[in-house]
Design an enzyme around this catalytic site. Structure first.
Site, PDB file in Angstrom:
ATOM      1  N   ILE A 167       1.063  -0.909   0.262  1.00 50.97           N
ATOM      2  CA  ILE A 167      -0.232   0.222   0.083  1.00 50.97           C
ATOM      3  C   ILE A 167       0.853   1.120  -0.049  1.00 50.97           C
ATOM      4  CG2 ILE A 167      -1.941   1.388   1.305  1.00 50.97           C
ATOM      5  CD1 ILE A 167      -2.813  -1.727   2.550  1.00 50.97           C
ATOM      6  N   GLY A 202     -10.892   2.968   4.673  1.00 51.47           N
ATOM      7  CA  GLY A 202      -9.280   2.869   3.414  1.00 51.47           C
ATOM      8  C   GLY A 202      -9.449   1.935   2.196  1.00 51.47           C
ATOM      9  N   GLU A 212     -10.735   2.314  18.272  1.00 56.17           N
ATOM     10  CA  GLU A 212     -11.800   2.573  17.455  1.00 56.17           C
ATOM     11  C   GLU A 212     -13.255   1.464  17.580  1.00 56.17           C
ATOM     12  OE1 GLU A 212      -9.672   2.493  13.949  1.00 56.17           O
ATOM     13  OE2 GLU A 212     -10.533   0.580  12.948  1.00 56.17           O
ATOM     14  N   ARG A 229      -3.128   1.934  11.207  1.00 55.58           N
ATOM     15  CA  ARG A 229      -4.496   1.141  12.173  1.00 55.58           C
ATOM     16  C   ARG A 229      -4.163   1.577  13.397  1.00 55.58           C
ATOM     17  NH1 ARG A 229      -6.536  -1.686   9.440  1.00 55.58           N
ATOM     18  NH2 ARG A 229      -6.825  -4.710   9.979  1.00 55.58           N
ATOM     19  N   ARG A 271      11.084  -1.340   7.106  1.00 58.88           N
ATOM     20  CA  ARG A 271      12.077  -2.345   8.209  1.00 58.88           C
ATOM     21  C   ARG A 271      13.141  -2.536   7.099  1.00 58.88           C
ATOM     22  NH1 ARG A 271       7.693  -6.380   9.828  1.00 58.88           N
ATOM     23  NH2 ARG A 271       7.185  -6.025   7.907  1.00 58.88           N
ATOM     24  N   HIS A 277     -12.502   4.674   9.321  1.00 55.60           N
ATOM     25  CA  HIS A 277     -11.715   2.866   8.674  1.00 55.60           C
ATOM     26  C   HIS A 277     -12.546   2.824   7.813  1.00 55.60           C
ATOM     27  CE1 HIS A 277      -9.197  -0.408  10.798  1.00 55.60           C
ATOM     28  NE2 HIS A 277      -9.042  -0.345   9.212  1.00 55.60           N
TER      29      HIS A 277
HETATM   30  C1  DGY Z   1      -6.828  -3.947   6.715  1.00 53.21           C
HETATM   31  O1  DGY Z   1      -7.577  -4.778   5.355  1.00 53.21           O
HETATM   32  O2  DGY Z   1      -6.375  -4.342   7.178  1.00 53.21           O
HETATM   33  C2  DGY Z   1      -8.477  -2.657   6.345  1.00 53.21           C
HETATM   34  O3  DGY Z   1      -7.632  -1.904   7.803  1.00 53.21           O
HETATM   35  C3  DGY Z   1      -9.913  -3.092   6.215  1.00 53.21           C
HETATM   36  O4  DGY Z   1     -10.861  -2.413   6.437  1.00 53.21           O
END
Ligand code: DGY
Length: 326
Positions: A157, A287, A267, A238, A177, A285
């Site tokens: 991502i 995304g 959350e 997260r 990392r 949340h």
């Molecule tokens: C994930 O895939 O980890 C996302 O946060 C879910 O929406």
């Protein structure tokens, strides 16, 4: 006899249909989340579970689900699952990498642009009827183009976030990392930086690393102080990687300029301090939440579960060391 599977939350019709071809399905289409005791009860006679990041699968849950062979998470992150405990009990854990990279990167960019140009604040102003006309100094934001973008967590991502920066002619720094080889860095148009360099030099800091005990409060009061007072923090990964209480203080005191947040500690409860601030853009949340991506995630999880329950290796196995049950 078909293997028995539990789906803990509402899924799409095609996901249910696919699972029903291969399994005896118990689903929760009412979508009222199970409390831990109810979930444990449902798991007692199940061979597999398709679950979400809102379900905690730990040692106690595995003590109930003694027959479980697979825990298929509908998410790429799997910090809701105690993977070592699953491995110890011979339970396969799977996730949904790949299918959500672009949508999640798009949402990170939505937060970058919305915070830079104060979009939610501007919208609230218009909706409140406060807009009396054009003004030279109205809602002054900051430029995204030609700014420096710092990405912490250069996985799938993070890479898609970096690739999108080329259109904005940005300098991209990254922390990961492991450093990527030169050809990948060239493709990403990104320079490796230490955490300290990245925090000190970036106009936008985007967090995209996985959550684990090692990344708990990766950004706290000390790190926020290392950022530029004009910088903007984006958390699209997260809750827990940021110390939210420290962030509220930093936003109040002008330690940094603004934040765009899709995720929070604890959350859906959030630090009430955020609600009082104009310089934070808040999202629930979402995304990966586009129609196509959420369908793809649910189907990926279903395919992982069916593979595990029909004797094949699931495509997205997180713990290949699990000695699977017969
Ligand atoms: C994930 O895939 O980890 C996302 O946060 C879910 O929406």
């Amino acid at each position: 006899m078909k293997p028995k599977i539990l789906i803990t939350r509402e899924v799409f019709d095609e996901t249910l249909a696919y699972l029903a071809e291969h399994c005896d399905v118990k689903s929760n289409q009412a979508d009222k989340p199970f409390d831990p005791a109810t979930l444990a009860l449902h798991l007692q006679d199940k061979d597999g579970v398709v679950c979400c990041l809102t379900d905690r699968i730990d040692e106690a849950m595995l003590a109930s689900g003694k027959r479980l062979k697979v825990v298929a998470n509908i998410a790429v992150g799997y910090n809701n699952i105690d993977v070592p405990a699953c491995t110890k009990h011979g339970v396969m854990v799977t996730n949904t990498p790949g299918v959500l990279d672009d949508s999640t990167a798009d949402l990170a960019w939505t937060l970058i642009l919305a915070t830079a140009r104060r979009l939610t604040e501007a919208e609230a102003y218009v909706r409140a009827g406060d807009w009396k006309g054009w003004h030279l100094k109205q809602m002054l934001g900051v430029d995204v183009h030609h700014a420096t973008l710092g990405i912490i967590g250069m996985g799938r991502i993070g890479q898609q976030i970096a690739r999108r920066a080329a259109g904005f002619k940005m300098r991209v720094l990254y922390q990961n990392r492991n450093r990527w080889p030169a050809d990948v860095e060239k493709w990403l148009n990104a320079e490796y930086a230490t955490k300290e360099q990245l925090l000190a030099q970036s106009d936008f800091v985007v967090l995209q690393m996985p959550y684990s005990p090692a990344t708990h409060h990766y950004i706290g009061a000390a790190e926020l102080k290392q950022m530029k007072p004009t910088a903007i923090l984006i958390n699209s990964t997260r809750g827990g990687v940021v110390d939210d209480a420290a962030l509220v203080e930093a936003l109040k005191n002008g330690t940094i300029r603004a934040a765009g947040l899709d995720v929070f500690e604890n959350e859906p409860k959030l630090n009430p301090g955020f609600l009082e601030l104009k310089n934070v853009v808040l999202a629930p949340h979402v995304g990966s939440s586009t129609e196509a991506t959420r369908r793809a995630m649910a189907m990926t999880a279903a395919k992982n579960a069916v593979a595990a329950l029909t004797g094949s290796k699931p495509p997205n196995l997180v713990n290949p060391d699990a000695k699977t049950k017969a």
